[in-house]
Design a protein around this motif. Structure first.
Motif, mmCIF file in Angstrom:
data_model
loop_
_atom_site.group_PDB
_atom_site.id
_atom_site.type_symbol
_atom_site.label_atom_id
_atom_site.label_comp_id
_atom_site.label_asym_id
_atom_site.label_seq_id
_atom_site.Cartn_x
_atom_site.Cartn_y
_atom_site.Cartn_z
ATOM 1 N N ALA A 49 76.679 27.417 122.202
ATOM 2 C CA ALA A 49 76.390 27.644 123.709
ATOM 3 C C ALA A 49 75.493 26.453 124.149
ATOM 4 C CB ALA A 49 75.713 28.428 124.290
ATOM 5 N N LEU A 50 74.443 25.626 123.271
ATOM 6 C CA LEU A 50 73.697 24.658 123.755
ATOM 7 C C LEU A 50 74.054 23.475 122.999
ATOM 8 C CD1 LEU A 50 70.117 26.374 122.686
ATOM 9 C CD2 LEU A 50 71.338 26.516 124.905
ATOM 10 N N GLU A 51 75.371 23.225 122.713
ATOM 11 C CA GLU A 51 76.200 22.040 122.302
ATOM 12 C C GLU A 51 76.544 21.299 123.533
ATOM 13 O OE1 GLU A 51 80.418 20.967 120.813
ATOM 14 O OE2 GLU A 51 79.494 22.754 120.138
ATOM 15 N N GLY A 52 75.479 20.114 123.832
ATOM 16 C CA GLY A 52 75.615 19.110 124.710
ATOM 17 C C GLY A 52 74.748 19.016 125.198
ATOM 18 N N LYS A 53 74.126 20.174 125.622
ATOM 19 C CA LYS A 53 73.295 20.628 126.960
ATOM 20 C C LYS A 53 72.186 19.762 126.602
ATOM 21 C CE LYS A 53 75.312 23.898 128.584
ATOM 22 N NZ LYS A 53 76.969 23.838 128.018
ATOM 23 N N ASP A 54 70.754 19.226 127.331
ATOM 24 C CA ASP A 54 70.009 19.010 127.383
ATOM 25 C C ASP A 54 68.796 20.072 127.782
ATOM 26 O OD1 ASP A 54 67.485 17.339 127.250
ATOM 27 O OD2 ASP A 54 67.594 16.031 129.369
ATOM 28 N N ILE A 55 68.622 20.271 126.848
ATOM 29 C CA ILE A 55 67.639 21.658 126.917
ATOM 30 C C ILE A 55 66.344 21.535 127.821
ATOM 31 C CG2 ILE A 55 66.015 23.774 125.624
ATOM 32 C CD1 ILE A 55 69.199 23.030 125.176
ATOM 33 N N LYS A 56 65.613 20.267 126.976
ATOM 34 C CA LYS A 56 64.549 19.704 128.344
ATOM 35 C C LYS A 56 64.472 19.791 129.790
ATOM 36 C CE LYS A 56 62.464 17.431 123.885
ATOM 37 N NZ LYS A 56 61.724 16.074 124.012
ATOM 38 N N ASP A 57 66.085 18.782 129.257
ATOM 39 C CA ASP A 57 66.111 18.725 131.015
ATOM 40 C C ASP A 57 66.077 20.285 132.091
ATOM 41 O OD1 ASP A 57 67.240 17.616 133.310
ATOM 42 O OD2 ASP A 57 68.813 18.328 133.558
ATOM 43 N N MET A 58 66.318 21.009 131.170
ATOM 44 C CA MET A 58 67.346 22.201 131.500
ATOM 45 C C MET A 58 65.925 23.480 131.667
ATOM 46 S SD MET A 58 70.352 23.478 128.968
ATOM 47 C CE MET A 58 70.066 25.466 129.414
ATOM 48 N N LEU A 59 64.875 23.255 131.070
ATOM 49 C CA LEU A 59 63.372 24.029 131.335
ATOM 50 C C LEU A 59 62.434 23.827 132.402
ATOM 51 C CD1 LEU A 59 62.734 24.080 127.774
ATOM 52 C CD2 LEU A 59 63.146 25.568 128.425
ATOM 53 N N THR A 60 62.610 22.250 132.716
ATOM 54 C CA THR A 60 61.869 20.962 133.878
ATOM 55 C C THR A 60 62.061 21.784 134.895
ATOM 56 O OG1 THR A 60 63.127 18.953 132.992
ATOM 57 C CG2 THR A 60 61.299 19.409 132.377
ATOM 58 N N ASN A 61 63.901 21.599 134.898
ATOM 59 C CA ASN A 61 64.367 22.027 136.391
ATOM 60 C C ASN A 61 64.976 23.678 136.688
ATOM 61 O OD1 ASN A 61 64.536 19.243 137.371
ATOM 62 N ND2 ASN A 61 66.156 19.067 135.632
ATOM 63 N N ILE A 62 64.076 24.537 136.369
ATOM 64 C CA ILE A 62 64.443 25.952 135.887
ATOM 65 C C ILE A 62 64.371 26.111 138.112
ATOM 66 C CG2 ILE A 62 63.675 27.996 135.722
ATOM 67 C CD1 ILE A 62 62.938 26.888 132.751
ATOM 68 N N GLY A 63 63.804 25.912 138.180
ATOM 69 C CA GLY A 63 64.019 26.680 140.041
ATOM 70 C C GLY A 63 64.110 25.864 140.753
ATOM 71 N N SER A 64 64.605 24.406 140.242
ATOM 72 C CA SER A 64 65.497 23.853 141.124
ATOM 73 C C SER A 64 66.605 24.321 141.947
ATOM 74 C CB SER A 64 66.029 22.054 140.820
ATOM 75 O OG SER A 64 66.400 22.455 140.029
ATOM 76 N N GLY A 65 67.597 25.232 141.728
ATOM 77 C CA GLY A 65 68.956 25.676 141.766
ATOM 78 C C GLY A 65 69.652 24.830 142.025
ATOM 79 N N GLY A 66 69.673 23.785 140.543
ATOM 80 C CA GLY A 66 71.392 23.327 140.314
ATOM 81 C C GLY A 66 72.091 23.934 140.367
ATOM 82 N N GLY A 67 73.140 22.369 139.522
ATOM 83 C CA GLY A 67 74.763 23.653 139.200
ATOM 84 C C GLY A 67 75.482 24.126 140.694
ATOM 85 N N ALA A 68 75.880 24.556 139.591
ATOM 86 C CA ALA A 68 76.883 25.472 140.938
ATOM 87 C C ALA A 68 76.104 26.558 142.570
ATOM 88 C CB ALA A 68 77.342 27.000 139.759
ATOM 89 N N ALA A 69 74.414 26.877 142.538
ATOM 90 C CA ALA A 69 74.293 27.266 142.881
ATOM 91 C C ALA A 69 73.667 26.043 144.108
ATOM 92 C CB ALA A 69 73.009 28.089 142.747
ATOM 93 N N ALA A 70 73.798 25.280 143.755
ATOM 94 C CA ALA A 70 73.461 23.757 144.910
ATOM 95 C C ALA A 70 75.051 23.894 145.490
ATOM 96 C CB ALA A 70 72.766 22.994 144.309
ATOM 97 N N ALA A 71 75.915 23.570 144.826
ATOM 98 C CA ALA A 71 77.447 23.819 145.330
ATOM 99 C C ALA A 71 78.187 24.504 145.953
ATOM 100 C CB ALA A 71 78.156 22.766 143.842
ATOM 101 N N ALA A 72 77.015 25.518 146.148
ATOM 102 C CA ALA A 72 78.007 26.981 146.663
ATOM 103 C C ALA A 72 77.992 26.109 148.036
ATOM 104 C CB ALA A 72 77.615 27.927 146.365
#
Length: 110
Positions: A49-72
């Motif tokens: 599940a974590l393969e290829g993911k930048d864990i540190k980036d995920m932790l620093t952007n927890i409240g940013s609402g990126g990804g699918a939430a921002a695209a919707a």
């Protein structure tokens, strides 16, 4: 969450913090060293599940609402404005109802 679930998650975070690749073998090794053994299947699923993911980036952007939430909202911009128009129409209807109640003598201070 069970302590074994947390142990596997913490092991993955430790590996990410040290810049080491997150593999199931390393997760099992860390959890065994901590005295909370994890079944290899769970460590394998977590590492995949974590393969290829930048864990540190995920932790620093927890409240940013990126990804699918921002695209919707970007994709559904027209729907959002349509919803705003519908809300305005409902407000107008409510105002009309309030005015008609007062005309009939049913005011708040009568």
């Amino acid at each position: 969450m069970a302590s074994t679930d947390l142990a596997a998650t913490y092991a993955a975070l430790i590996l990410a913090d040290e810049g080491i690749e997150i593999t199931s073998d390393k997760i099992v090794e860390l959890t065994n060293a901590a005295g909370t053994p994890v079944e290899p299947i769970w460590a394998s699923l977590l590492s995949k599940a974590l393969e290829g993911k930048d864990i540190k980036d995920m932790l620093t952007n927890i409240g940013s609402g990126g990804g699918a939430a921002a695209a919707a909202p970007a994709a559904g911009g027209a729907a959002a404005t349509g919803g705003a128009e519908a809300a305005k129409e409902e407000e107008k209807k409510e105002e009309e109802k309030e005015e008609s109640d007062e005309d009939m003598g049913f005011g708040l201070f009568d």
